[in-house]
Design an enzyme around this catalytic site. Structure first.
Site, PDB file in Angstrom:
ATOM      1  N   PRO A 252      24.269 -41.855 -41.427  1.00 49.65           N
ATOM      2  CA  PRO A 252      23.965 -42.636 -40.235  1.00 49.65           C
ATOM      3  C   PRO A 252      23.475 -41.812 -39.057  1.00 49.65           C
ATOM      4  CG  PRO A 252      26.328 -42.593 -40.649  1.00 49.65           C
ATOM      5  CD  PRO A 252      25.661 -42.030 -41.864  1.00 49.65           C
ATOM      6  N   ASN A 253      22.499 -42.385 -38.386  1.00 46.81           N
ATOM      7  CA  ASN A 253      21.911 -41.852 -37.151  1.00 46.81           C
ATOM      8  C   ASN A 253      21.016 -40.635 -37.369  1.00 46.81           C
ATOM      9  OD1 ASN A 253      23.173 -43.790 -35.348  1.00 46.81           O
ATOM     10  ND2 ASN A 253      25.085 -42.776 -35.895  1.00 46.81           N
TER      11      ASN A 253
ATOM     12  N   ARG B  52      17.764 -38.264 -30.751  1.00 43.58           N
ATOM     13  CA  ARG B  52      19.178 -38.249 -30.380  1.00 43.58           C
ATOM     14  C   ARG B  52      19.605 -36.845 -29.950  1.00 43.58           C
ATOM     15  NH1 ARG B  52      23.014 -37.828 -35.807  1.00 43.58           N
ATOM     16  NH2 ARG B  52      24.657 -38.227 -34.279  1.00 43.58           N
TER      17      ARG B  52
ATOM     18  N   TYR C 164      20.837 -31.449 -31.679  1.00 41.39           N
ATOM     19  CA  TYR C 164      20.189 -31.552 -32.993  1.00 41.39           C
ATOM     20  C   TYR C 164      18.742 -31.061 -33.022  1.00 41.39           C
ATOM     21  CZ  TYR C 164      24.262 -34.444 -33.959  1.00 41.39           C
ATOM     22  OH  TYR C 164      25.539 -34.885 -34.116  1.00 41.39           O
TER      23      TYR C 164
ATOM     24  N   ASN D 183      24.510 -34.931 -46.037  1.00 36.29           N
ATOM     25  CA  ASN D 183      24.990 -34.877 -44.658  1.00 36.29           C
ATOM     26  C   ASN D 183      25.463 -36.283 -44.346  1.00 36.29           C
ATOM     27  OD1 ASN D 183      25.445 -34.862 -41.944  1.00 36.29           O
ATOM     28  ND2 ASN D 183      23.560 -33.780 -41.390  1.00 36.29           N
TER      29      ASN D 183
ATOM     30  N   ALA E  37      28.535 -39.108 -39.184  1.00 38.17           N
ATOM     31  CA  ALA E  37      29.898 -39.366 -38.695  1.00 38.17           C
ATOM     32  C   ALA E  37      30.843 -39.836 -39.799  1.00 38.17           C
ATOM     33  CB  ALA E  37      29.857 -40.388 -37.562  1.00 38.17           C
TER      34      ALA E  37
ATOM     35  N   GLU F  98      27.781 -30.087 -48.953  1.00 37.15           N
ATOM     36  CA  GLU F  98      27.812 -30.807 -47.670  1.00 37.15           C
ATOM     37  C   GLU F  98      27.150 -29.951 -46.584  1.00 37.15           C
ATOM     38  OE1 GLU F  98      31.519 -32.754 -46.638  1.00 37.15           O
ATOM     39  OE2 GLU F  98      31.285 -32.128 -44.553  1.00 37.15           O
TER      40      GLU F  98
ATOM     41  N   HIS G 265      25.867 -29.829 -42.359  1.00 34.87           N
ATOM     42  CA  HIS G 265      25.790 -30.385 -41.003  1.00 34.87           C
ATOM     43  C   HIS G 265      24.837 -29.545 -40.177  1.00 34.87           C
ATOM     44  CE1 HIS G 265      28.920 -33.187 -41.875  1.00 34.87           C
ATOM     45  NE2 HIS G 265      29.567 -32.202 -42.473  1.00 34.87           N
TER      46      HIS G 265
ATOM     47  N   ARG H  54      32.437 -28.494 -31.498  1.00 38.86           N
ATOM     48  CA  ARG H  54      32.234 -29.756 -30.788  1.00 38.86           C
ATOM     49  C   ARG H  54      33.562 -30.502 -30.618  1.00 38.86           C
ATOM     50  NH1 ARG H  54      27.413 -32.837 -33.440  1.00 38.86           N
ATOM     51  NH2 ARG H  54      27.587 -33.983 -31.464  1.00 38.86           N
TER      52      ARG H  54
END
Ligand code: DQA
Length: 145
Positions: free
Chosen positions: A10-11, A18, A23, A74, A77, A98, A100, A107
């Site tokens: 998502p996103n 964003r 990012y 990835n 969230a 995985e 990111h 963060r």
């Protein structure tokens, strides 16, 4: 030809728009072009997929498992709370890396825990698009199989 799935959650379709301070300015299309090109350089067909919905991500993980295709994921969230995606990864026997883009450990505290990492072969964080390339190399070299 070896095939690898890249699944973005998502996103991540909002990359470039964003939080560019976190990012970067590059888009999802840029990311997909980058990783597909890296795949080709290693005689590997990279098949990219992005979804904002948990069920579609789960279906794609199942499909990879059924077709015996390793994957880079990835989960966005969902990483931090989706037991359903964790269970989907645990349900397949192919290697899963995985990734990111941001350094989640630098963060908010809720980002510092991944419910999915424990069922992945490895996790790469904070290296931007490069993380996808390193995950690809790890899968291709079989270091994590
Ligand atoms: C992310 C980190 C997650 O915490 C966040 O929700 C994302 C992107 C990353 O690639 O850095 O959507 O997975």
């Amino acid at each position: 030809m070896k095939r690898i799935y890249v699944i973005n959650g998502p996103n991540l379709n909002r990359l470039g728009l964003r939080e560019p301070d976190v990012y970067g300015h590059k888009t999802l299309a840029d990311l997909e072009e980058f990783i597909e090109k890296k795949g080709k350089q290693h005689s590997c067909e990279v098949l990219c997929f992005q979804s904002n919905s948990e069920g579609q991500i789960i279906d794609r993980i199942h499909e990879a498992g059924d077709k015996n295709i390793s994957m880079i994921i990835n989960p966005g969230a969902y990483t931090h709370y989706s037991y359903a995606i964790r269970d989907a990864i645990a349900s397949v026997s192919v290697p899963v890396m995985e990734v990111h883009i941001s350094n989640v450990h630098a963060r908010e505290s809720f980002r510092q825990h991944s419910v999915t990492a424990a069922v992945a072969k490895g996790q790469i964080v904070g290296l931007g698009f490069k993380g996808y390339e390193l995950a690809l190399l790890a899968l291709l070299e079989g270091e994590v199989e």
